[in-house]
Design an enzyme around this catalytic site. Structure first.
Site, PDB file in Angstrom:
ATOM      1  N   LEU A 125     -14.494   0.407 -99.241  1.00 33.74           N
ATOM      2  CA  LEU A 125     -15.764   1.578 -98.463  1.00 33.74           C
ATOM      3  C   LEU A 125     -15.545   1.580 -97.332  1.00 33.74           C
ATOM      4  CD1 LEU A 125     -18.385   2.318 -99.293  1.00 33.74           C
ATOM      5  CD2 LEU A 125     -19.396  -0.242 -99.359  1.00 33.74           C
ATOM      6  N   GLU A 369     -19.395  -8.299 -98.029  1.00 33.10           N
ATOM      7  CA  GLU A 369     -20.099  -7.395 -98.841  1.00 33.10           C
ATOM      8  C   GLU A 369     -21.951  -6.954 -98.004  1.00 33.10           C
ATOM      9  OE1 GLU A 369     -19.312  -8.991-102.885  1.00 33.10           O
ATOM     10  OE2 GLU A 369     -16.943  -9.177-102.280  1.00 33.10           O
TER      11      GLU A 369
HETATM   12  C1  LIG Z   1     -12.269 -10.601 -94.175  1.00 33.18           C
HETATM   13  C2  LIG Z   1     -13.479  -9.358 -94.273  1.00 33.18           C
HETATM   14  C3  LIG Z   1     -13.096  -8.818 -95.721  1.00 33.18           C
HETATM   15  C4  LIG Z   1     -13.422  -7.557 -95.241  1.00 33.18           C
HETATM   16  N1  LIG Z   1     -13.525  -6.975 -96.916  1.00 33.18           N
HETATM   17  C5  LIG Z   1     -13.887  -5.767 -97.362  1.00 33.18           C
HETATM   18  C6  LIG Z   1     -13.346  -5.008 -99.022  1.00 33.18           C
HETATM   19  O1  LIG Z   1     -12.303  -5.302 -99.586  1.00 33.18           O
HETATM   20  N2  LIG Z   1     -13.801  -3.122 -99.137  1.00 33.18           N
HETATM   21  C7  LIG Z   1     -14.553  -3.386 -98.121  1.00 33.18           C
HETATM   22  O2  LIG Z   1     -15.002  -1.583 -98.317  1.00 33.18           O
HETATM   23  N3  LIG Z   1     -15.436  -3.885 -97.243  1.00 33.18           N
HETATM   24  C8  LIG Z   1     -14.605  -5.105 -96.784  1.00 33.18           C
HETATM   25  N4  LIG Z   1     -15.305  -5.469 -95.392  1.00 33.18           N
HETATM   26  C9  LIG Z   1     -15.539  -5.045 -94.611  1.00 33.18           C
HETATM   27  C10 LIG Z   1     -17.436  -5.587 -94.287  1.00 33.18           C
HETATM   28  O3  LIG Z   1     -18.255  -5.094 -95.845  1.00 33.18           O
HETATM   29  C11 LIG Z   1     -17.808  -4.810 -93.425  1.00 33.18           C
HETATM   30  O4  LIG Z   1     -17.647  -5.479 -91.932  1.00 33.18           O
HETATM   31  C12 LIG Z   1     -19.816  -5.251 -92.717  1.00 33.18           C
HETATM   32  O5  LIG Z   1     -19.952  -4.949 -93.961  1.00 33.18           O
HETATM   33  C13 LIG Z   1     -20.288  -5.376 -91.769  1.00 33.18           C
HETATM   34  O6  LIG Z   1     -19.858  -4.158 -91.402  1.00 33.18           O
HETATM   35  P1  LIG Z   1     -19.528  -3.293 -90.057  1.00 33.18           P
HETATM   36  O7  LIG Z   1     -18.465  -4.824 -90.046  1.00 33.18           O
HETATM   37  O8  LIG Z   1     -18.822  -2.159 -89.805  1.00 33.18           O
HETATM   38  O9  LIG Z   1     -20.698  -3.499 -89.037  1.00 33.18           O
HETATM   39  P2  LIG Z   1     -21.548  -3.123 -88.829  1.00 33.18           P
HETATM   40  O10 LIG Z   1     -22.449  -2.439 -90.282  1.00 33.18           O
HETATM   41  O11 LIG Z   1     -21.188  -1.992 -87.615  1.00 33.18           O
HETATM   42  O12 LIG Z   1     -23.362  -3.931 -88.204  1.00 33.18           O
HETATM   43  C14 LIG Z   1     -22.882  -4.818 -86.581  1.00 33.18           C
HETATM   44  C15 LIG Z   1     -23.818  -5.631 -87.363  1.00 33.18           C
HETATM   45  O13 LIG Z   1     -25.137  -4.837 -86.904  1.00 33.18           O
HETATM   46  C16 LIG Z   1     -26.115  -5.558 -87.621  1.00 33.18           C
HETATM   47  N5  LIG Z   1     -26.581  -4.110 -87.949  1.00 33.18           N
HETATM   48  C17 LIG Z   1     -26.248  -3.135 -88.450  1.00 33.18           C
HETATM   49  N6  LIG Z   1     -26.989  -2.314 -88.845  1.00 33.18           N
HETATM   50  C18 LIG Z   1     -28.046  -2.922 -89.566  1.00 33.18           C
HETATM   51  C19 LIG Z   1     -30.037  -2.932 -89.362  1.00 33.18           C
HETATM   52  N7  LIG Z   1     -30.319  -1.119 -90.443  1.00 33.18           N
HETATM   53  N8  LIG Z   1     -30.519  -3.651 -89.020  1.00 33.18           N
HETATM   54  C20 LIG Z   1     -30.128  -4.098 -88.712  1.00 33.18           C
HETATM   55  N9  LIG Z   1     -29.069  -5.234 -88.449  1.00 33.18           N
HETATM   56  C21 LIG Z   1     -27.954  -3.653 -88.468  1.00 33.18           C
HETATM   57  C22 LIG Z   1     -25.660  -6.332 -88.550  1.00 33.18           C
HETATM   58  O14 LIG Z   1     -26.164  -6.769 -89.003  1.00 33.18           O
HETATM   59  C23 LIG Z   1     -23.961  -6.379 -88.306  1.00 33.18           C
HETATM   60  O15 LIG Z   1     -24.382  -7.354 -87.433  1.00 33.18           O
HETATM   61  C24 LIG Z   1     -14.736  -7.334 -95.122  1.00 33.18           C
HETATM   62  C25 LIG Z   1     -14.481  -7.500 -93.658  1.00 33.18           C
HETATM   63  C26 LIG Z   1     -14.243  -8.661 -93.464  1.00 33.18           C
HETATM   64  C27 LIG Z   1     -14.383  -8.809 -92.242  1.00 33.18           C
END
Ligand SMILES: Cc1cc2nc3c(=O)[nH]c(=O)nc-3n(C[C@H](O)[C@H](O)[C@H](O)COP(=O)(O)OP(=O)(O)OC[C@H]3O[C@@H](n4cnc5c(N)ncnc54)[C@H](O)[C@@H]3O)c2cc1C
Length: 394
Positions: A125, A369
């Site tokens: 995703l 997640e």
């Molecule tokens: C080890 C690992 C395994 C993973 N495995 C998968 C997988 O198998 N499949 C998959 O699809 N993804 C996977 N992910 C991705 C993971 O789901 C995302 O990293 C996560 O959803 C956060 O997205 P981002 O990293 O882009 O952070 P961002 O969305 O950019 O967020 C950055 C910060 O801003 C905050 N934030 C964002 N929007 C808001 C809001 N509206 N209000 C308040 N705070 C906000 C967040 O909480 C966070 O603190 C994985 C990530 C890691 C590190």
């Protein structure tokens, strides 16, 4: 509801714990150092029924309920967080999405290989430009005249990204319909890696923790998918994604709990043994009260997870319960790891003892997640919705 495992659950957990003790625990710290992915262990967990834990028996799985799945995840996390993330995502995300949205033909085609771990499952995703705001994804699939699809784009941070055999990938197929949010028009596709061209693996990530789980970037360049790859309704996958994540959050919460419990148990044993100022450090209230708080918070997390799991199995709405459980279990789980380091003092900070690994591994559960902030968004929207209709009277 019984709080203790049922006799059937105990049989499953006893077999699992014996496997974890004999096959997983001895190499966990070394794999954390080398980052080697334990392919063989996933195959053996497949034989134990753990890799298709919630997949119905007719598709080769163990057909277990969610409460039992959460107990399994807690136990694996308590020994090896990396292996736990592999098991959780393989079950809840990849198989979870096929179970929610797949046709009978797709279930029969993909699930037996996944449930046995002959193939590992990945679910894509997240993208470089879209994480929490997953509806903003840029990967595109375009329908061709012959009914096939051409997929272009990339995915980031995908668990089992480079070791997967079966992939579920989210892509935009249509513009949002008038009046709908940007979440409309997103579709899911399922395919085996060895059956498509133009799909390559980009960077595999060098991570703080969960170092022997596999996290990779996926690149799609004119990947042709046949019509049968469409998983669920065209343009309507976002609601399936939300259901997949609701279920996945129970797994990630249980992982946070398991790692926190392992840190707590290690710290408790250490605190009754380690003496300073002529007595075990546990006899100081400053340490004893920390242990009391850790114990209470972990127990509360287990109960929240149990409620979410039971609601899911009863077919009731469990979105907010799963968000509460994931938020709380991951937060108190990480806190327990941090306090365990404190209780061990300098020894907590060095790699000879496992609590620093538990902390590094557990830090992901507040992010993956759906971050803690996203869980609070879900819960606060529910609260606002519930109270918006009520008049305030003195
Ligand atoms: C080890 C690992 C395994 C993973 N495995 C998968 C997988 O198998 N499949 C998959 O699809 N993804 C996977 N992910 C991705 C993971 O789901 C995302 O990293 C996560 O959803 C956060 O997205 P981002 O990293 O882009 O952070 P961002 O969305 O950019 O967020 C950055 C910060 O801003 C905050 N934030 C964002 N929007 C808001 C809001 N509206 N209000 C308040 N705070 C906000 C967040 O909480 C966070 O603190 C994985 C990530 C890691 C590190």
């Amino acid at each position: 509801m019984t709080y203790d495992p049922t006799p059937d659950q105990r049989v499953i957990l006893d077999a699992l714990k014996s496997f974890l003790r004999n096959r997983v625990a001895p190499g966990a710290a070394e794999r954390d150092q080398t980052g080697e992915f334990p392919l063989e262990l996933t195959r053996e967990l497949g034989e134990l029924g753990v890799m298709g834990a919630q997949t119905p028996e007719e598709y080769g799985g163990a057909g277990l309920d969610t409460a039992t799945f959460a107990m399994i995840i807690e136990e694996i996390a308590a020994v090896d967080g990396s292996l736990c993330l592999t098991v959780a995502s393989h079950n809840s995300l990849c198989q979870g999405h096929i179970l929610i949205a797949g046709t009978e033909e797709q279930k029969r085609r993909f699930l037996p290989d996944l449930a046995s771990a002959r193939k590992l499952g990945a679910w894509g995703l997240t993208e470089p430009g879209s994480g929490s705001d997953s509806g903003g994804l840029g990967t595109r699939a375009v329908l061709q005249d012959d009914g096939s699809w051409i997929l272009n784009g990339s995915k980031n941070f995908i668990t089992q990204g480079s070791v997967g055999g079966t992939y579920v990938i989210l892509a935009r197929t249509d513009a949002p319909r008038p009046g709908r949010s940007k979440n409309d028009g997103i579709s899911a596709f399922v395919f085996n890696r060895d059956e498509v061209q133009g799909f390559s693996i980009g960077r595999t990530e060098d991570k703080l923790g969960l170092r022997s789980s596999d996290t990779a970037q996926l690149i799609f360049e004119d990947v042709r998918l046949d019509a049968g790859a469409l998983l669920g309704q065209r343009g309507g996958a976002f609601k399936d994604v939300m259901r997949v994540l609701d279920g996945g959050r129970i797994g990630i919460g249980a992982m946070g709990l398991g790692l926190g419990r392992a840190a707590f148990e290690f710290a408790a044993r250490y605190a009754v043994e380690r003496e300073q100022f002529g007595q075990p450090i546990a006899h100081n209230q400053g340490i004893g009260f920390k242990l009391a708080d850790m114990d209470t918070q972990l127990e509360a997390a287990r109960l929240l997870l149990r409620k979410a799991a039971d609601l899911k199995d009863q077919g009731r709405d469990f979105t907010v319960s799963a968000a509460r459980a994931k938020l709380f279990a991951s937060e108190v789980g990480v806190k327990a790891c941090d306090e365990a380091i404190q209780i061990l003092g300098g020894y907590g900070y060095i790699k000879e003892y496992p609590v620093e690994r538990f902390w590094r591994d557990n830090r992901l559960t507040r992010i993956g997640e759906g971050t803690s902030e996203v869980q609070r968004l879900i819960i606060s929207r529910h609260i606002i919705g519930r109270y918006a209709q009520q008049n305030v009277t003195a």
